[in-house]
Design a protein around this motif. Structure first.
Motif, PDB file in Angstrom:
ATOM      1  N   PHE A   1      27.353  35.375  33.030  1.00 63.80           N
ATOM      2  CA  PHE A   1      28.506  35.631  34.089  1.00 63.80           C
ATOM      3  C   PHE A   1      28.680  37.318  33.830  1.00 63.80           C
ATOM      4  CE2 PHE A   1      28.977  31.239  32.799  1.00 63.80           C
ATOM      5  CZ  PHE A   1      29.549  30.690  33.877  1.00 63.80           C
ATOM      6  N   HIS A   2      28.547  37.964  35.022  1.00 68.36           N
ATOM      7  CA  HIS A   2      28.466  39.108  35.123  1.00 68.36           C
ATOM      8  C   HIS A   2      29.773  39.681  35.999  1.00 68.36           C
ATOM      9  CE1 HIS A   2      24.408  39.454  33.359  1.00 68.36           C
ATOM     10  NE2 HIS A   2      24.190  38.512  34.309  1.00 68.36           N
ATOM     11  N   SER A   3      30.192  40.972  35.809  1.00 69.27           N
ATOM     12  CA  SER A   3      31.223  41.368  36.551  1.00 69.27           C
ATOM     13  C   SER A   3      30.705  42.688  37.540  1.00 69.27           C
ATOM     14  CB  SER A   3      32.279  41.899  35.691  1.00 69.27           C
ATOM     15  OG  SER A   3      33.010  40.925  35.014  1.00 69.27           O
ATOM     16  N   TRP A   4      31.427  42.486  38.736  1.00 70.88           N
ATOM     17  CA  TRP A   4      31.468  43.554  39.679  1.00 70.88           C
ATOM     18  C   TRP A   4      32.834  43.896  40.112  1.00 70.88           C
ATOM     19  CZ3 TRP A   4      28.230  39.326  39.184  1.00 70.88           C
ATOM     20  CH2 TRP A   4      26.810  39.844  39.160  1.00 70.88           C
ATOM     21  N   ARG A   5      32.771  44.731  41.002  1.00 72.70           N
ATOM     22  CA  ARG A   5      34.150  45.181  41.590  1.00 72.70           C
ATOM     23  C   ARG A   5      34.008  45.442  43.130  1.00 72.70           C
ATOM     24  NH1 ARG A   5      34.649  50.723  43.002  1.00 72.70           N
ATOM     25  NH2 ARG A   5      33.322  52.199  41.868  1.00 72.70           N
ATOM     26  N   ILE A   6      35.124  45.448  43.874  1.00 71.64           N
ATOM     27  CA  ILE A   6      35.289  45.569  45.216  1.00 71.64           C
ATOM     28  C   ILE A   6      35.146  47.300  45.475  1.00 71.64           C
ATOM     29  CG2 ILE A   6      36.669  45.783  47.199  1.00 71.64           C
ATOM     30  CD1 ILE A   6      38.014  42.936  46.201  1.00 71.64           C
ATOM     31  N   GLY A   7      34.301  47.617  46.210  1.00 65.84           N
ATOM     32  CA  GLY A   7      34.168  49.347  46.441  1.00 65.84           C
ATOM     33  C   GLY A   7      34.859  49.664  47.778  1.00 65.84           C
ATOM     34  N   LYS A   8      35.030  50.924  47.719  1.00 63.98           N
ATOM     35  CA  LYS A   8      35.751  51.607  49.006  1.00 63.98           C
ATOM     36  C   LYS A   8      34.874  50.934  50.394  1.00 63.98           C
ATOM     37  CE  LYS A   8      37.391  55.874  50.687  1.00 63.98           C
ATOM     38  NZ  LYS A   8      37.651  57.263  50.408  1.00 63.98           N
ATOM     39  N   HIS A   9      33.599  50.695  50.283  1.00 65.01           N
ATOM     40  CA  HIS A   9      32.805  50.439  51.410  1.00 65.01           C
ATOM     41  C   HIS A   9      32.461  49.110  51.489  1.00 65.01           C
ATOM     42  CE1 HIS A   9      32.993  54.884  52.522  1.00 65.01           C
ATOM     43  NE2 HIS A   9      32.821  54.986  51.434  1.00 65.01           N
ATOM     44  N   THR A  10      33.163  48.076  50.706  1.00 64.28           N
ATOM     45  CA  THR A  10      32.591  46.907  50.532  1.00 64.28           C
ATOM     46  C   THR A  10      33.023  46.328  52.115  1.00 64.28           C
ATOM     47  OG1 THR A  10      33.069  46.681  48.274  1.00 64.28           O
ATOM     48  CG2 THR A  10      33.188  44.610  49.607  1.00 64.28           C
ATOM     49  N   LYS A  11      31.841  45.448  52.444  1.00 65.79           N
ATOM     50  CA  LYS A  11      31.919  44.875  53.661  1.00 65.79           C
ATOM     51  C   LYS A  11      32.505  43.400  53.660  1.00 65.79           C
ATOM     52  CE  LYS A  11      30.060  48.285  56.039  1.00 65.79           C
ATOM     53  NZ  LYS A  11      31.143  49.222  56.251  1.00 65.79           N
ATOM     54  N   GLY A  12      33.045  42.579  54.611  1.00 62.40           N
ATOM     55  CA  GLY A  12      33.332  41.510  54.770  1.00 62.40           C
ATOM     56  C   GLY A  12      34.759  41.191  53.768  1.00 62.40           C
ATOM     57  N   LYS A  13      35.309  39.919  53.765  1.00 61.00           N
ATOM     58  CA  LYS A  13      36.483  39.774  53.268  1.00 61.00           C
ATOM     59  C   LYS A  13      36.575  38.855  51.948  1.00 61.00           C
ATOM     60  CE  LYS A  13      40.967  38.454  55.273  1.00 61.00           C
ATOM     61  NZ  LYS A  13      41.570  39.485  55.803  1.00 61.00           N
ATOM     62  N   LEU A  14      37.423  38.982  50.951  1.00 61.40           N
ATOM     63  CA  LEU A  14      37.325  38.352  49.673  1.00 61.40           C
ATOM     64  C   LEU A  14      38.228  37.105  49.855  1.00 61.40           C
ATOM     65  CD1 LEU A  14      37.374  38.092  46.715  1.00 61.40           C
ATOM     66  CD2 LEU A  14      39.179  39.657  46.346  1.00 61.40           C
ATOM     67  N   ARG A  15      37.636  36.116  49.827  1.00 57.36           N
ATOM     68  CA  ARG A  15      38.535  34.773  50.082  1.00 57.36           C
ATOM     69  C   ARG A  15      38.772  34.043  48.739  1.00 57.36           C
ATOM     70  NH1 ARG A  15      34.620  34.437  54.443  1.00 57.36           N
ATOM     71  NH2 ARG A  15      35.670  34.839  56.339  1.00 57.36           N
ATOM     72  N   GLU A  16      38.034  33.376  47.918  1.00 61.07           N
ATOM     73  CA  GLU A  16      38.465  32.652  46.842  1.00 61.07           C
ATOM     74  C   GLU A  16      37.207  32.244  46.059  1.00 61.07           C
ATOM     75  OE1 GLU A  16      40.246  29.083  48.537  1.00 61.07           O
ATOM     76  OE2 GLU A  16      38.227  28.378  49.267  1.00 61.07           O
ATOM     77  N   PRO A  17      37.247  31.661  44.752  1.00 62.72           N
ATOM     78  CA  PRO A  17      36.196  31.502  44.014  1.00 62.72           C
ATOM     79  C   PRO A  17      35.362  30.429  44.759  1.00 62.72           C
ATOM     80  CG  PRO A  17      37.990  31.755  42.344  1.00 62.72           C
ATOM     81  CD  PRO A  17      38.610  31.772  43.917  1.00 62.72           C
ATOM     82  N   GLY A  18      34.047  30.474  44.598  1.00 65.12           N
ATOM     83  CA  GLY A  18      33.333  29.495  45.224  1.00 65.12           C
ATOM     84  C   GLY A  18      32.386  30.447  46.342  1.00 65.12           C
ATOM     85  N   GLN A  19      33.233  31.650  46.692  1.00 65.57           N
ATOM     86  CA  GLN A  19      32.520  32.211  47.970  1.00 65.57           C
ATOM     87  C   GLN A  19      31.234  33.028  47.265  1.00 65.57           C
ATOM     88  OE1 GLN A  19      35.031  35.308  49.138  1.00 65.57           O
ATOM     89  NE2 GLN A  19      33.988  36.111  50.991  1.00 65.57           N
ATOM     90  N   ILE A  20      30.422  33.227  48.287  1.00 66.51           N
ATOM     91  CA  ILE A  20      28.744  34.064  47.705  1.00 66.51           C
ATOM     92  C   ILE A  20      29.203  35.195  48.245  1.00 66.51           C
ATOM     93  CG2 ILE A  20      26.336  33.945  48.204  1.00 66.51           C
ATOM     94  CD1 ILE A  20      26.710  30.858  48.598  1.00 66.51           C
ATOM     95  N   PHE A  21      28.704  36.187  47.370  1.00 67.35           N
ATOM     96  CA  PHE A  21      28.708  37.669  47.948  1.00 67.35           C
ATOM     97  C   PHE A  21      27.274  38.191  47.443  1.00 67.35           C
ATOM     98  CE2 PHE A  21      30.837  37.937  43.562  1.00 67.35           C
ATOM     99  CZ  PHE A  21      29.919  38.971  43.090  1.00 67.35           C
TER     100      PHE A  21
ATOM    101  N   GLY B   1      28.126  44.620  46.896  1.00 69.63           N
ATOM    102  CA  GLY B   1      27.592  44.958  48.189  1.00 69.63           C
ATOM    103  C   GLY B   1      28.517  44.376  49.315  1.00 69.63           C
ATOM    104  N   ARG B   2      28.598  43.195  49.607  1.00 76.89           N
ATOM    105  CA  ARG B   2      29.140  42.639  50.561  1.00 76.89           C
ATOM    106  C   ARG B   2      29.651  41.338  50.455  1.00 76.89           C
ATOM    107  NH1 ARG B   2      26.753  39.904  54.747  1.00 76.89           N
ATOM    108  NH2 ARG B   2      24.521  39.715  54.723  1.00 76.89           N
ATOM    109  N   PHE B   3      30.531  40.833  50.995  1.00 77.46           N
ATOM    110  CA  PHE B   3      31.129  39.414  50.979  1.00 77.46           C
ATOM    111  C   PHE B   3      30.613  38.471  52.083  1.00 77.46           C
ATOM    112  CE2 PHE B   3      34.796  41.490  49.102  1.00 77.46           C
ATOM    113  CZ  PHE B   3      34.762  40.819  47.752  1.00 77.46           C
ATOM    114  N   THR B   4      30.074  37.419  51.980  1.00 77.81           N
ATOM    115  CA  THR B   4      29.594  36.526  53.111  1.00 77.81           C
ATOM    116  C   THR B   4      30.720  35.676  53.281  1.00 77.81           C
ATOM    117  OG1 THR B   4      28.537  34.865  51.508  1.00 77.81           O
ATOM    118  CG2 THR B   4      27.152  36.765  52.004  1.00 77.81           C
ATOM    119  N   GLY B   5      30.287  34.910  54.259  1.00 75.05           N
ATOM    120  CA  GLY B   5      31.194  33.851  54.932  1.00 75.05           C
ATOM    121  C   GLY B   5      30.883  32.389  54.407  1.00 75.05           C
ATOM    122  N   THR B   6      29.909  32.398  53.375  1.00 72.00           N
ATOM    123  CA  THR B   6      29.232  31.134  52.716  1.00 72.00           C
ATOM    124  C   THR B   6      29.718  31.135  51.436  1.00 72.00           C
ATOM    125  OG1 THR B   6      27.228  31.852  53.805  1.00 72.00           O
ATOM    126  CG2 THR B   6      27.035  30.255  52.086  1.00 72.00           C
TER     127      THR B   6
END
Length: 106
Positions: free
Chosen positions: A35-55, A83-88
């Protein structure tokens, strides 16, 4: 002063894709080190939704989001930018196995 943007720590597990394009966890047995950690960046694309989302990471590696933790703006450099959030989203049955494993390791 630079403008602040929303920040959050994202805990996740790396995924692989099969020949049909379905995602699955790289390892069948998960340990805390998986289990690794990342963070949202200034230029992150897409929308953070909920756990289970693929980014995707900046290197386009797929990760399933397991937990969203608050992160203060001043501490943002302690984590790698994603990098970016997906809708998946990962199917619930697969995600629940990963989540149960994560909660048992904490």
């Amino acid at each position: 002063m630079a403008s602040k943007y929303p920040t959050a720590q994202l805990v996740g597990v790396m995924l692989q894709q099969d020949v049909n394009g379905r995602y699955y966890a790289e390892k069948s047995s998960l340990y805390l080190a998986d289990f690794h950690s990342w963070r949202i960046g200034k230029h992150t694309k897409g929308k953070l939704r909920e756990p289970g989302q693929i980014f995707l990471t900046e290197q386009n590696m797929a990760v399933v989001l397991v937990e969203i933790k608050p992160l203060s703006f001043k501490d943002r450099h302690e984590y790698t930018v994603m990098g970016r959030f997906t809708g998946t989203a990962l199917p619930n049955d697969q995600f629940n196995i990963i989540l149960k494993n994560y909660l048992n390791l904490e």
